[in-house]
Design a protein around this motif. Sequence first.
Motif, short mmCIF file in Angstrom:
data_model
loop_
_atom_site.label_atom_id
_atom_site.label_comp_id
_atom_site.label_asym_id
_atom_site.label_seq_id
_atom_site.Cartn_x
_atom_site.Cartn_y
_atom_site.Cartn_z
N LEU A 98 0.82 -1.22 0.00
CA LEU A 98 0.00 0.00 0.00
C LEU A 98 0.85 1.26 0.00
O LEU A 98 0.34 2.35 -0.28
N PHE A 99 2.15 1.11 0.32
CA PHE A 99 3.04 2.28 0.41
C PHE A 99 4.12 2.29 -0.66
O PHE A 99 5.03 3.12 -0.61
N LEU A 100 4.06 1.37 -1.63
CA LEU A 100 5.12 1.28 -2.62
C LEU A 100 5.23 2.54 -3.47
O LEU A 100 6.32 2.93 -3.90
N ASP A 101 4.09 3.19 -3.71
CA ASP A 101 4.15 4.43 -4.49
C ASP A 101 4.93 5.51 -3.74
O ASP A 101 5.59 6.35 -4.37
N ASP A 102 4.84 5.51 -2.41
CA ASP A 102 5.62 6.46 -1.63
C ASP A 102 7.12 6.23 -1.85
O ASP A 102 7.89 7.19 -1.99
N VAL A 103 7.51 4.95 -1.89
CA VAL A 103 8.92 4.61 -2.14
C VAL A 103 9.33 5.06 -3.53
O VAL A 103 10.37 5.70 -3.72
N ALA A 104 8.50 4.72 -4.53
CA ALA A 104 8.82 5.07 -5.92
C ALA A 104 8.90 6.58 -6.11
O ALA A 104 9.82 7.09 -6.77
N ALA A 120 0.83 7.59 -9.67
CA ALA A 120 0.57 6.62 -8.61
C ALA A 120 -0.58 5.69 -9.01
O ALA A 120 -1.49 6.08 -9.74
N MET A 121 -0.51 4.46 -8.52
CA MET A 121 -1.57 3.50 -8.80
C MET A 121 -2.85 3.90 -8.08
O MET A 121 -2.81 4.38 -6.94
N PRO A 122 -4.02 3.68 -8.72
CA PRO A 122 -5.29 3.88 -8.01
C PRO A 122 -5.37 2.93 -6.81
O PRO A 122 -4.69 1.89 -6.79
N LEU A 123 -6.21 3.28 -5.84
CA LEU A 123 -6.30 2.47 -4.62
C LEU A 123 -6.64 1.02 -4.93
O LEU A 123 -6.07 0.09 -4.35
N GLY A 124 -7.59 0.82 -5.85
CA GLY A 124 -8.00 -0.55 -6.18
C GLY A 124 -6.85 -1.37 -6.72
O GLY A 124 -6.64 -2.52 -6.30
N ILE A 128 -4.91 -4.72 -5.20
CA ILE A 128 -4.69 -5.93 -5.99
C ILE A 128 -3.21 -6.29 -6.00
O ILE A 128 -2.82 -7.46 -5.85
N MET A 129 -2.36 -5.28 -6.17
CA MET A 129 -0.92 -5.50 -6.17
C MET A 129 -0.47 -6.06 -4.82
O MET A 129 0.36 -6.98 -4.76
N SER A 130 -1.03 -5.55 -3.73
CA SER A 130 -0.67 -6.04 -2.39
C SER A 130 -1.05 -7.51 -2.24
O SER A 130 -0.29 -8.30 -1.67
N VAL A 131 -2.23 -7.86 -2.73
CA VAL A 131 -2.68 -9.25 -2.64
C VAL A 131 -1.76 -10.16 -3.46
O VAL A 131 -1.42 -11.27 -3.04
N LYS A 132 -1.35 -9.70 -4.64
CA LYS A 132 -0.44 -10.48 -5.47
C LYS A 132 0.90 -10.68 -4.76
O LYS A 132 1.47 -11.77 -4.77
N PHE A 173 5.21 -2.96 -11.43
CA PHE A 173 4.82 -1.85 -10.55
C PHE A 173 5.55 -0.58 -10.94
O PHE A 173 4.94 0.48 -11.10
N ALA A 174 6.88 -0.67 -11.09
CA ALA A 174 7.69 0.52 -11.41
C ALA A 174 7.37 1.05 -12.80
O ALA A 174 7.25 2.27 -13.01
N ALA A 175 7.23 0.15 -13.77
CA ALA A 175 7.03 0.57 -15.16
C ALA A 175 5.63 1.10 -15.42
O ALA A 175 5.44 2.03 -16.22
N MET A 176 4.63 0.54 -14.73
CA MET A 176 3.25 0.98 -14.96
C MET A 176 3.01 2.40 -14.48
O MET A 176 2.01 3.02 -14.84
N ARG A 177 3.91 2.94 -13.69
CA ARG A 177 3.79 4.33 -13.28
C ARG A 177 4.06 5.27 -14.45
O ARG A 177 3.74 6.46 -14.39
N HIS A 178 4.67 4.76 -15.53
CA HIS A 178 5.08 5.61 -16.65
C HIS A 178 4.55 5.17 -18.01
O HIS A 178 4.49 5.98 -18.93
N HIS A 179 4.21 3.90 -18.16
CA HIS A 179 3.86 3.39 -19.48
C HIS A 179 2.54 2.64 -19.47
O HIS A 179 2.03 2.25 -18.41
N ASP A 180 2.01 2.41 -20.68
CA ASP A 180 0.80 1.61 -20.80
C ASP A 180 1.17 0.13 -20.72
O ASP A 180 2.34 -0.25 -20.72
#
Length: 238
Positions: A98-104, A120-124, A128-132, A173-180
């Motif tokens: 839930l805090f990875l975007d803060d790190v990035a 930043a990723m939407p909350l949903g 999902i990322m946290s569950v994965k 996670f890192a790449a989706m902050r910038h690309h499709d």
Amino acid sequence: MLIVSAQKAVGEILDPKMRQVFWKTLGLTILALIIIWNLVTAGLETFAVPFISEWFASFSLPDWTGTMGLFAAIFAGLGLAVGLAFLIGPVSAVIAGLFLDDVAEHVESQDYPNDKAGTAMPLGRSIIMSVKFFGIVILGNMFALMLLLVPGVNLIAFFAVNGYLLGREYFEFAAMRHHDVETVRMLRSRYSGTIIMGGLMIACFLAIPIVNLLTPLFGAALMVHLHKAIASKAQITQ
């Protein structure tokens, strides 16, 4: 490229901003484990221990009933303690997710101030990322436990599986902050070997007790740096 990214990630783990994320993660992890302990303990005291006592009583061994109930409570407590130790890594991974975007955001602003900031990723999607991550860390810890039974073979399996899964998830996670999605898949496919090697580095953190609490911080920081290097090499606008 990979070694430089790893060196930068390790150097940033103890950064004040990173420590804030770590302490938040650790505090929430401890709270979650306390809640789990209380819920499971209440369940055992209500259902498991009385059931075992009654089961022994059915054999007309009244003198043993109380003793076996006591043994059942002791073994249940020990099993619960081992189970909670096993859950430290997975639970912290869920919460840290839930805090990875803060790190990035911190890594990007500190080391790449001239680049466009990531989204930043939407909350949903963050949930999902946290569950994965939870599923991946559970799998990794299961392999770690199996190391006690078959040394060597499972060690290879542990790093092979986690190298692939952790590398894939943290890079996405890192790449989706910038690309499709299509661009991310293309980068992941073209540089799969480098990304898997990065995943192996993350798996090394995961395999060490206590240190594995730092896995999400190191993984996120590493893949932010690695994504930047890969995108630059592929000449893709970030």
